[in-house]
Structure formats: C-alpha cells, structure tokens
Design a protein around this motif. Structure first.
Motif, PDB file in Angstrom:
ATOM      1  N   PRO A   1      -4.308  -5.509  -6.967  1.00  0.00           N
ATOM      2  CA  PRO A   1      -5.222  -6.663  -6.890  1.00  0.00           C
ATOM      3  C   PRO A   1      -5.580  -7.082  -5.478  1.00  0.00           C
ATOM      4  N   ALA A   2      -4.986  -6.483  -4.420  1.00  0.00           N
ATOM      5  CA  ALA A   2      -5.255  -6.904  -3.045  1.00  0.00           C
ATOM      6  C   ALA A   2      -6.699  -6.589  -2.674  1.00  0.00           C
ATOM      7  N   VAL A   3      -7.301  -7.462  -1.892  1.00  0.00           N
ATOM      8  CA  VAL A   3      -8.684  -7.268  -1.450  1.00  0.00           C
ATOM      9  C   VAL A   3      -8.760  -6.939   0.033  1.00  0.00           C
ATOM     10  N   HIS A   4      -7.607  -6.860   0.726  1.00  0.00           N
ATOM     11  CA  HIS A   4      -7.592  -6.535   2.146  1.00  0.00           C
ATOM     12  C   HIS A   4      -6.211  -5.986   2.490  1.00  0.00           C
ATOM     13  N   PRO A   5      -6.126  -5.055   3.440  1.00  0.00           N
ATOM     14  CA  PRO A   5      -4.799  -4.537   3.823  1.00  0.00           C
ATOM     15  C   PRO A   5      -3.836  -5.611   4.307  1.00  0.00           C
ATOM     16  N   TYR A   6      -4.374  -6.702   4.840  1.00  0.00           N
ATOM     17  CA  TYR A   6      -3.462  -7.764   5.288  1.00  0.00           C
ATOM     18  C   TYR A   6      -2.628  -8.316   4.135  1.00  0.00           C
ATOM     19  N   GLU A   7      -3.205  -8.353   2.939  1.00  0.00           N
ATOM     20  CA  GLU A   7      -2.422  -8.807   1.792  1.00  0.00           C
ATOM     21  C   GLU A   7      -1.277  -7.848   1.498  1.00  0.00           C
ATOM     22  N   VAL A   8      -1.523  -6.551   1.671  1.00  0.00           N
ATOM     23  CA  VAL A   8      -0.450  -5.572   1.479  1.00  0.00           C
ATOM     24  C   VAL A   8       0.609  -5.741   2.561  1.00  0.00           C
ATOM     25  N   ALA A   9       0.175  -6.033   3.799  1.00  0.00           N
ATOM     26  CA  ALA A   9       1.139  -6.264   4.870  1.00  0.00           C
ATOM     27  C   ALA A   9       2.038  -7.462   4.556  1.00  0.00           C
ATOM     28  N   ALA A  10       1.434  -8.530   4.029  1.00  0.00           N
ATOM     29  CA  ALA A  10       2.245  -9.686   3.646  1.00  0.00           C
ATOM     30  C   ALA A  10       3.219  -9.325   2.538  1.00  0.00           C
ATOM     31  N   LEU A  11       2.782  -8.473   1.606  1.00  0.00           N
ATOM     32  CA  LEU A  11       3.672  -8.037   0.533  1.00  0.00           C
ATOM     33  C   LEU A  11       4.850  -7.237   1.094  1.00  0.00           C
ATOM     34  N   LEU A  12       4.565  -6.334   2.023  1.00  0.00           N
ATOM     35  CA  LEU A  12       5.649  -5.531   2.605  1.00  0.00           C
ATOM     36  C   LEU A  12       6.635  -6.415   3.368  1.00  0.00           C
ATOM     37  N   GLU A  13       6.110  -7.415   4.059  1.00  0.00           N
ATOM     38  CA  GLU A  13       7.014  -8.340   4.753  1.00  0.00           C
ATOM     39  C   GLU A  13       7.894  -9.091   3.772  1.00  0.00           C
ATOM     40  N   SER A  14       7.299  -9.518   2.646  1.00  0.00           N
ATOM     41  CA  SER A  14       8.105 -10.224   1.655  1.00  0.00           C
ATOM     42  C   SER A  14       9.140  -9.315   1.021  1.00  0.00           C
ATOM     43  N   GLU A  15       8.869  -7.988   1.008  1.00  0.00           N
ATOM     44  CA  GLU A  15       9.827  -7.040   0.463  1.00  0.00           C
ATOM     45  C   GLU A  15      10.953  -6.731   1.446  1.00  0.00           C
ATOM     46  N   GLY A  16      10.791  -7.154   2.701  1.00  0.00           N
ATOM     47  CA  GLY A  16      11.867  -6.993   3.684  1.00  0.00           C
ATOM     48  C   GLY A  16      11.837  -5.713   4.478  1.00  0.00           C
TER      49      GLY A  16
ATOM     50  N   ALA B   1       3.546   4.127  -5.401  1.00  0.00           N
ATOM     51  CA  ALA B   1       3.746   4.113  -6.852  1.00  0.00           C
ATOM     52  C   ALA B   1       4.639   2.961  -7.279  1.00  0.00           C
ATOM     53  N   GLU B   2       5.657   2.655  -6.454  1.00  0.00           N
ATOM     54  CA  GLU B   2       6.567   1.564  -6.804  1.00  0.00           C
ATOM     55  C   GLU B   2       5.891   0.202  -6.722  1.00  0.00           C
ATOM     56  N   LEU B   3       4.971   0.041  -5.757  1.00  0.00           N
ATOM     57  CA  LEU B   3       4.336  -1.268  -5.536  1.00  0.00           C
ATOM     58  C   LEU B   3       2.890  -1.303  -6.038  1.00  0.00           C
ATOM     59  N   ALA B   4       2.500  -0.353  -6.882  1.00  0.00           N
ATOM     60  CA  ALA B   4       1.094  -0.255  -7.309  1.00  0.00           C
ATOM     61  C   ALA B   4       0.619  -1.521  -8.009  1.00  0.00           C
TER      62      ALA B   4
ATOM     63  N   PRO C   1       3.007  10.568   9.541  1.00  0.00           N
ATOM     64  CA  PRO C   1       3.658   9.876   8.423  1.00  0.00           C
ATOM     65  C   PRO C   1       4.226  10.849   7.411  1.00  0.00           C
ATOM     66  N   ASP C   2       5.225  10.359   6.711  1.00  0.00           N
ATOM     67  CA  ASP C   2       5.830  11.103   5.607  1.00  0.00           C
ATOM     68  C   ASP C   2       5.023  10.782   4.346  1.00  0.00           C
ATOM     69  N   GLU C   3       4.112  11.681   3.984  1.00  0.00           N
ATOM     70  CA  GLU C   3       3.199  11.405   2.882  1.00  0.00           C
ATOM     71  C   GLU C   3       3.930  11.237   1.558  1.00  0.00           C
ATOM     72  N   GLU C   4       4.989  12.010   1.377  1.00  0.00           N
ATOM     73  CA  GLU C   4       5.725  11.911   0.116  1.00  0.00           C
ATOM     74  C   GLU C   4       6.409  10.551  -0.018  1.00  0.00           C
ATOM     75  N   ALA C   5       7.003  10.066   1.056  1.00  0.00           N
ATOM     76  CA  ALA C   5       7.658   8.754   1.010  1.00  0.00           C
ATOM     77  C   ALA C   5       6.644   7.634   0.831  1.00  0.00           C
ATOM     78  N   VAL C   6       5.479   7.754   1.492  1.00  0.00           N
ATOM     79  CA  VAL C   6       4.445   6.724   1.337  1.00  0.00           C
ATOM     80  C   VAL C   6       3.915   6.721  -0.094  1.00  0.00           C
ATOM     81  N   SER C   7       3.738   7.917  -0.660  1.00  0.00           N
ATOM     82  CA  SER C   7       3.263   7.978  -2.049  1.00  0.00           C
ATOM     83  C   SER C   7       4.281   7.372  -3.004  1.00  0.00           C
ATOM     84  N   THR C   8       5.542   7.604  -2.760  1.00  0.00           N
ATOM     85  CA  THR C   8       6.572   7.012  -3.620  1.00  0.00           C
ATOM     86  C   THR C   8       6.542   5.486  -3.529  1.00  0.00           C
ATOM     87  N   LEU C   9       6.415   4.967  -2.303  1.00  0.00           N
ATOM     88  CA  LEU C   9       6.345   3.507  -2.129  1.00  0.00           C
ATOM     89  C   LEU C   9       5.093   2.944  -2.786  1.00  0.00           C
TER      90      LEU C   9
END
Length: 471
Positions: free
Chosen positions: A67-82, A59-62, A49-57
């Motif tokens: 408030p997420a309690v499971h990675p699946y919630e983050v996955a749903a957020l990423l899907e909603s972001e397109g 920071a943008e979506l912090a 993975p590109d650690e710098e790009a992941v860190s930037t993302l």
C-alpha cells in the motif's frame, strides 16, 4: 596446506565469506532478517546488493509495502522493524536505509486494500424504538377502563379537539426543545416546562369549542396534562420512566377479562397513572434545571418551529379522519410508530453506506432511490398484516402511513416546510369533503393520502438523493 588462501570472490555467487561456528549458540528470539546463530557472514565491500536476501525480505513485508505510495514510507517501515545500518550493509548489501527501501518499493507491486468498514453512526436502539411505539398506544387503555362510566360518543368531540391541539403543540414544542438541547439541558428543561404548561392550557381551552361541560372539561384537562408530561419524558429520552408511570393502566387493563374492578378502581387507576406521569415529568425537569446555565446561549426564533406544529396539526386531522372509518387501524398505525422510527435511523445509516460505495452522483441517486423504496416498502409490509386483521380496507391506513413516514424523514433532515404544506393540503381537502359530505366521500381520504405520499416521495428523492445531506 601450501600457498596462500585466497579471500577474493570467484563470482557473483561468492561475494560473501561464510564461517561456520563450531559450537552453535543457544536459540533466542531474533528478527526475521537476522543471520543464523551458527553462521557468521561477512559482506565484502563493493560487491553489490544480495538480491536473494532482498527478495526474501520483500516477500516477508509484501503486505505492508504494497500500500505504500513512496519509498519513504517503506523506509519508515524498515525503521519500525528495527533494521540497523550495519545489518542493511552486511546482510542486504545496500549502502543505507533509503537504498534498501527503494529496492523493496520497486520490487513489490502496488496494492490498495479497501479501508476497514467504519462504524454506523446511525445505528438505532431497537429496544428504545419499539418501546416508544408501545408508549404511544398505552394511553388508550385509560379509555378502555373508563368506558362504562361515561358515554364516549358524547364526549368524543371534546377529546378530539383537545387531542388535535395537543398533537400540534407537542410537535412544535418537541422541535424547539431539541434545538435547546444543543445549547444545554437546563435551557431545554426551561423550554419544556413553560411550553408544556402553556400547551396543556391551550388544549383544555379549545375543548370548550364543542360546548361547555364540566365532566368533558375535566377529562380534556387530564388528557392534555398527560400528553404534555409524556411529551417531556419522550423528548428527554426517559421512556422507561414513562412506562413505569403507566403501569397502573397496564395492570388494570390486563385484569379486566377476569375481574370487574368497579367504578372506584376504574377511575382511580387512570388518575394514578396521570399523577405518576406528572410527578415523573416534574422530577426530570427539576433535575435538568439544576445544571449551570450555558454562557451566551443563542436564541432560536419561534417561527422556526412553526412548520413542525403545522405538520402535527395536519397529521392529527388525517389520523382522526381515518379513525372515523377504521378505529382499529389507527391503533395499529400508532403501534407502528416504533418500527417507523427505527426505519428512519436505518435510512440514514444505509444512505451513508450508499454514499461510501458510489463513485458518481448518478450512482448515488440510484442507490438512494433503492434505499427510500426499501424503507417505505418494509414499513408498509410490516403494517399490512395488522391492517388486514382489522377487517377493513387496508389502502387508507397504508397510504397514510407512507405519508407520515416520508414527512418525518424530510423533517429529520431539517426539511420542514414542504411536508407541512403537503400534509396541510391533504388534511384540508379531506376534512372539507368530510365536513360538507361532498361526493365521493369514502374515496377522498385514500386519494389525498396517495397524492401526498407521492409528492413527499418525489420531494425526498430530489432533496435527499444528493450526497450533500448525507456527508
């Protein structure tokens, strides 16, 4: 150029081949994670993975990831972001959506923001509460207009007997009508029609107890009919209609300092107000009876309204005894019923707020005690200037006000028998001492009111200091 050009990365910082376009494309709206339009990045497979790009993302979506309690919630957020699968692989170097979501979840610390404040379900209608307090006192203008026409002291016992009966009956009828309102407006209108007519007849008949008198009986009948009709309008929340019906009294009383209306006008204006109130109540009841009947309407036993009627009887006796000593203080107490109703709503709203901020039953009990003390204190501070202006001792009206307000608070939560019995005991003791002229008569009324107020406050704190009644 001699020799082959190597495309192999030279290290972790060289795992992306970047080609700069000669002519940049026109600017257009794009997602936050999209590459620059003038740069083409090709992610070489198997380089991590590109650690710098992941860190930037991250920071943008912090704010959304915290408030997420499971990675699946983050996955749903990423899907909603397109984010598409190709962008995840090429831009961030993760094989799939869930891998990137897990990395973001682990990178962003957990945050648990407080939920937004919920709307207050008990927010009072301030104008309506104040108007009701005024409407309770406006009928006294009829006595002001008709005072020169007949000796009030002669007919006062008749009006007092009829008034006490109407007050007790009205409290019980109002409770029963509110229960029927849950079933339907048609059923409540039928209950009010039958109950108000019967109550007016009973109150008029009790006016004969002090002695038969034609004029007194007619005045008592008019008072009983007005109280019955006004009770109908107040129960059905038609305060403005009642105010319009009482406008002749207001106009006549306002003109008295500059104009002597004469016997005909002094008699006609109260009669006109009475007829207008009866017509308004009849119109409202007729409208309510036109609706469809409720199917399978449950029948509430009459005895459920008995403690409310007994409390009305006790309250009427206590007010009459106070009026014998301080008549102007009773007028101030009547006007204060509007702010008292407003504080009843505020108590419920503040108690719900205290419940939301309390972590243990003990903490809620302390907050509930503070809310109860604050409401009673605010009510008495509001009434104190008016009691002092009457020139009498303010102890009796203030203690009586605390007693009535706390009893009404318990009734608002469906606790009917304790306030009824406590107020009956206070009214019976004060009435017996006053009627028999037992010593010490002057201090009995404030003493019994103080005892009743204390007992009611302890009862309210014990019953309402738990979370269950407010949940």
């Amino acid at each position: 150029m001699s020799g082959p050009m190597s495309l192999e990365p030279g290290g972790a910082e060289h795992d992306t081949l970047t080609l700069r376009l000669a002519t940049p494309r026109p600017p257009r709206r794009r997602p936050r994670w999209a590459l620059d339009d003038a740069t083409l990045a090709i992610r070489l497979p198997g380089q991590g993975p590109d650690e710098e790009a992941v860190s930037t993302l991250a920071a943008e979506l912090a704010d959304a990831i915290g408030p997420a309690v499971h990675p699946y919630e983050v996955a749903a957020l990423l899907e909603s972001e397109g984010l598409s699968a190709s962008v995840i692989k090429e831009r961030y170097g993760h094989p799939n959506l869930f891998s990137l979501a897990t990395a973001l979840y682990e990178r962003v610390p957990r945050t648990f923001p407080e939920p937004p404040p919920a709307p207050d379900p008990w927010r009072p209608d301030t104008v309506r509460c104040l108007l009701r307090g005024v409407l309770f006192a406006l009928p006294a203008l009829a006595h002001l207009l008709t005072a020169p026409l007949w000796p009030l002291t002669r007919y006062a016992p008749v009006l007092i007997f009829a008034g006490i009966a109407s007050w007790a009956w009205g409290q019980a009828l109002g409770h029963r009508a509110h229960l029927r309102l849950v079933t339907g407006r048609r059923e409540a209108s039928g209950t009010l029609l039958t109950g108000s007519l019967l109550g007016a007849a009973v109150a008029t008949a009790l006016a004969l107890v002090p002695g038969p008198d034609g004029v007194a009986l007619a005045v008592a009948a008019g008072q009983s009919l007005y109280l019955a009709a006004a009770g109908v309008l107040l129960v059905l929340a038609r305060e403005r209609l009642l105010l319009a019906a009482l406008s002749p009294l207001v106009a006549g009383a306002a003109a008295l300092p500059w104009w002597e209306p004469g016997p005909l006008v002094r008699t006609g204006l109260p009669l006109l107000a009475l007829l207008a109130t009866l017509a308004a109540a009849g119109h409202v009841l007729r409208q309510g009876r036109t609706g469809p009947p409720a199917p399978h309407a449950p029948r509430t036993p009459v005895r459920a309204s008995l403690p409310y009627g007994l409390f009305g009887l006790a309250a009427a006796v206590l007010v009459v005894l106070t009026g014998r000593q301080q008549p102007y203080a009773v007028i101030a107490l009547t006007l204060s019923m509007g702010p008292a109703e407003w504080l009843l709503y505020r108590y419920r709203g503040w108690s719900v707020a205290a419940l939301r901020t309390s972590a243990t039953p003990g903490a809620f009990l302390l907050r509930s005690a503070g809310v109860l003390t604050g409401c009673i204190g605010a009510y008495l501070l509001l009434l104190l200037p008016a009691a002092l202006l009457t020139g009498a001792d303010p102890a009796t009206p203030l203690l009586l006000a605390a007693t009535l307000w706390t009893a009404l608070l318990l009734q608002a939560f469906g606790v009917a028998w304790p306030p009824a019995l406590i107020c009956l005991a206070a009214a019976g003791t004060a009435g017996a001492v006053t009627a028999l002229d037992l010593p010490p008569t002057p201090v009995v009324l404030p003493a019994v009111c103080a005892a009743a107020a204390l007992c009611l406050a302890v009862c309210a704190l014990r019953l309402l200091g738990r979370p269950a009644p407010h949940a």
